[in-house]
Design a protein around this motif. Sequence first.
Motif, PDB file in Angstrom:
ATOM      1  N   LEU A 104       0.851  -1.187   0.000  1.00  0.00           N
ATOM      2  CA  LEU A 104       0.000   0.000   0.000  1.00  0.00           C
ATOM      3  C   LEU A 104       0.888   1.238   0.000  1.00  0.00           C
ATOM      4  O   LEU A 104       1.988   1.230   0.553  1.00  0.00           O
ATOM      5  CB  LEU A 104      -0.925  -0.003   1.221  1.00  0.00           C
ATOM      6  N   PRO A 105       0.435   2.327  -0.609  1.00  0.00           N
ATOM      7  CA  PRO A 105       1.281   3.519  -0.736  1.00  0.00           C
ATOM      8  C   PRO A 105       1.354   4.328   0.551  1.00  0.00           C
ATOM      9  O   PRO A 105       0.454   4.291   1.394  1.00  0.00           O
ATOM     10  CB  PRO A 105       0.575   4.318  -1.837  1.00  0.00           C
ATOM     11  N   SER A 106       2.448   5.074   0.684  1.00  0.00           N
ATOM     12  CA  SER A 106       2.544   6.067   1.745  1.00  0.00           C
ATOM     13  C   SER A 106       1.679   7.269   1.366  1.00  0.00           C
ATOM     14  O   SER A 106       1.213   7.387   0.228  1.00  0.00           O
ATOM     15  CB  SER A 106       4.004   6.527   1.899  1.00  0.00           C
ATOM     16  N   GLU A 109       3.186   9.102  -1.548  1.00  0.00           N
ATOM     17  CA  GLU A 109       2.955   8.418  -2.818  1.00  0.00           C
ATOM     18  C   GLU A 109       1.518   8.591  -3.292  1.00  0.00           C
ATOM     19  O   GLU A 109       1.271   8.766  -4.491  1.00  0.00           O
ATOM     20  CB  GLU A 109       3.309   6.936  -2.679  1.00  0.00           C
ATOM     21  N   VAL A 110       0.562   8.578  -2.362  1.00  0.00           N
ATOM     22  CA  VAL A 110      -0.844   8.827  -2.699  1.00  0.00           C
ATOM     23  C   VAL A 110      -0.992  10.213  -3.335  1.00  0.00           C
ATOM     24  O   VAL A 110      -1.608  10.376  -4.392  1.00  0.00           O
ATOM     25  CB  VAL A 110      -1.734   8.721  -1.442  1.00  0.00           C
ATOM     26  N   ASP A 111      -0.395  11.219  -2.694  1.00  0.00           N
ATOM     27  CA  ASP A 111      -0.530  12.594  -3.165  1.00  0.00           C
ATOM     28  C   ASP A 111       0.151  12.796  -4.517  1.00  0.00           C
ATOM     29  O   ASP A 111      -0.396  13.447  -5.415  1.00  0.00           O
ATOM     30  CB  ASP A 111       0.066  13.559  -2.139  1.00  0.00           C
ATOM     31  N   CYS A 112       1.361  12.253  -4.665  1.00  0.00           N
ATOM     32  CA  CYS A 112       2.123  12.480  -5.897  1.00  0.00           C
ATOM     33  C   CYS A 112       1.562  11.694  -7.077  1.00  0.00           C
ATOM     34  O   CYS A 112       1.513  12.208  -8.204  1.00  0.00           O
ATOM     35  CB  CYS A 112       3.593  12.118  -5.676  1.00  0.00           C
ATOM     36  N   GLU A 118      -6.054   2.832  -0.794  1.00  0.00           N
ATOM     37  CA  GLU A 118      -6.227   1.384  -0.906  1.00  0.00           C
ATOM     38  C   GLU A 118      -5.694   0.824  -2.228  1.00  0.00           C
ATOM     39  O   GLU A 118      -5.753  -0.391  -2.452  1.00  0.00           O
ATOM     40  CB  GLU A 118      -7.700   1.003  -0.741  1.00  0.00           C
ATOM     41  N   ASP A 119      -5.173   1.686  -3.087  1.00  0.00           N
ATOM     42  CA  ASP A 119      -4.610   1.222  -4.358  1.00  0.00           C
ATOM     43  C   ASP A 119      -3.192   0.698  -4.141  1.00  0.00           C
ATOM     44  O   ASP A 119      -2.338   1.420  -3.610  1.00  0.00           O
ATOM     45  CB  ASP A 119      -4.560   2.365  -5.378  1.00  0.00           C
ATOM     46  N   ASN A 120      -2.940  -0.515  -4.564  1.00  0.00           N
ATOM     47  CA  ASN A 120      -1.605  -1.082  -4.391  1.00  0.00           C
ATOM     48  C   ASN A 120      -0.602  -0.446  -5.350  1.00  0.00           C
ATOM     49  O   ASN A 120      -0.957  -0.011  -6.451  1.00  0.00           O
ATOM     50  CB  ASN A 120      -1.628  -2.593  -4.628  1.00  0.00           C
ATOM     51  N   ILE A 121       0.633  -0.409  -4.910  1.00  0.00           N
ATOM     52  CA  ILE A 121       1.733   0.015  -5.763  1.00  0.00           C
ATOM     53  C   ILE A 121       2.799  -1.077  -5.763  1.00  0.00           C
ATOM     54  O   ILE A 121       2.800  -1.969  -4.907  1.00  0.00           O
ATOM     55  CB  ILE A 121       2.379   1.335  -5.288  1.00  0.00           C
ATOM     56  N   ILE A 122       3.671  -1.013  -6.743  1.00  0.00           N
ATOM     57  CA  ILE A 122       4.894  -1.804  -6.725  1.00  0.00           C
ATOM     58  C   ILE A 122       6.014  -0.845  -6.359  1.00  0.00           C
ATOM     59  O   ILE A 122       6.193   0.192  -7.005  1.00  0.00           O
ATOM     60  CB  ILE A 122       5.190  -2.448  -8.094  1.00  0.00           C
TER      61      ILE A 122
END
Length: 231
Positions: A104-106, A109-112, A118-122
């Motif tokens: 899960l993003p910090s 990362e969500v803002d940028c 709840e959106d996954n990132i790699i």
Amino acid sequence: MRPAYLEIHDDIKAAIDQGQWKIGQRLPSERDLATHYQVSRMTLRQAITLLVEEGVLERRVGSGTFIASTRVQEKMRGTTSFTEIIQSQGKVPSSQLISYRRTLPSQQEVDCLGIAKEDNIIRMERVRYADDLPVVYEIASIPEKFIKDLPKEQVTSHFFQSLEEKGYRIGKSSQTISAKLVGDPIAHYLKLPKGQAVLALTQLSYLEDGQAFEYVKSQYAADRFEFYFEN
């Protein structure tokens, strides 16, 4: 509505650019600034941390936070992958993958990246080489929706090319560059003495339709890589 810490970030940066705070001047305490902006100290600290990462501010242990004595911020044109840059100079690019995980993003990362919490990132951490010489340590964050059907090897070796092969069109990017002193374990990865100067680059890359597809924080060995700017 933009997050409060980004608004504070912009306000402090504008005050510095307008000469309200001078180079080398000590900032008020986090408590006083939080009171001034009517936010929590945690929110205020996010803004200060981002300004430190950009090289606008510098923290001095035991002394406080100061307006950085030197800082450079220029716009670089275009969005080009590290692989393309190295190949264009007749060198052979390669990478050492340190970590690669779905998470899960910090909040940053969500803002940028413009995604939901709840959106996954790699998130991948790696060292990148030119002719077997380590040039840059980086942490790249990519929304999973862009690469969920791509093998890890494609993402880690030629991510931009893989996106284009899927039909995505690479657009612009924004970059911030600052100088900092390298610490462990990054000094070890780059084969540099601890405390040597590196170039810290933060880059946010977009598709032509405006979607952010990659957020990267990098540290370049300053004696092995240079940036130039076109006006």
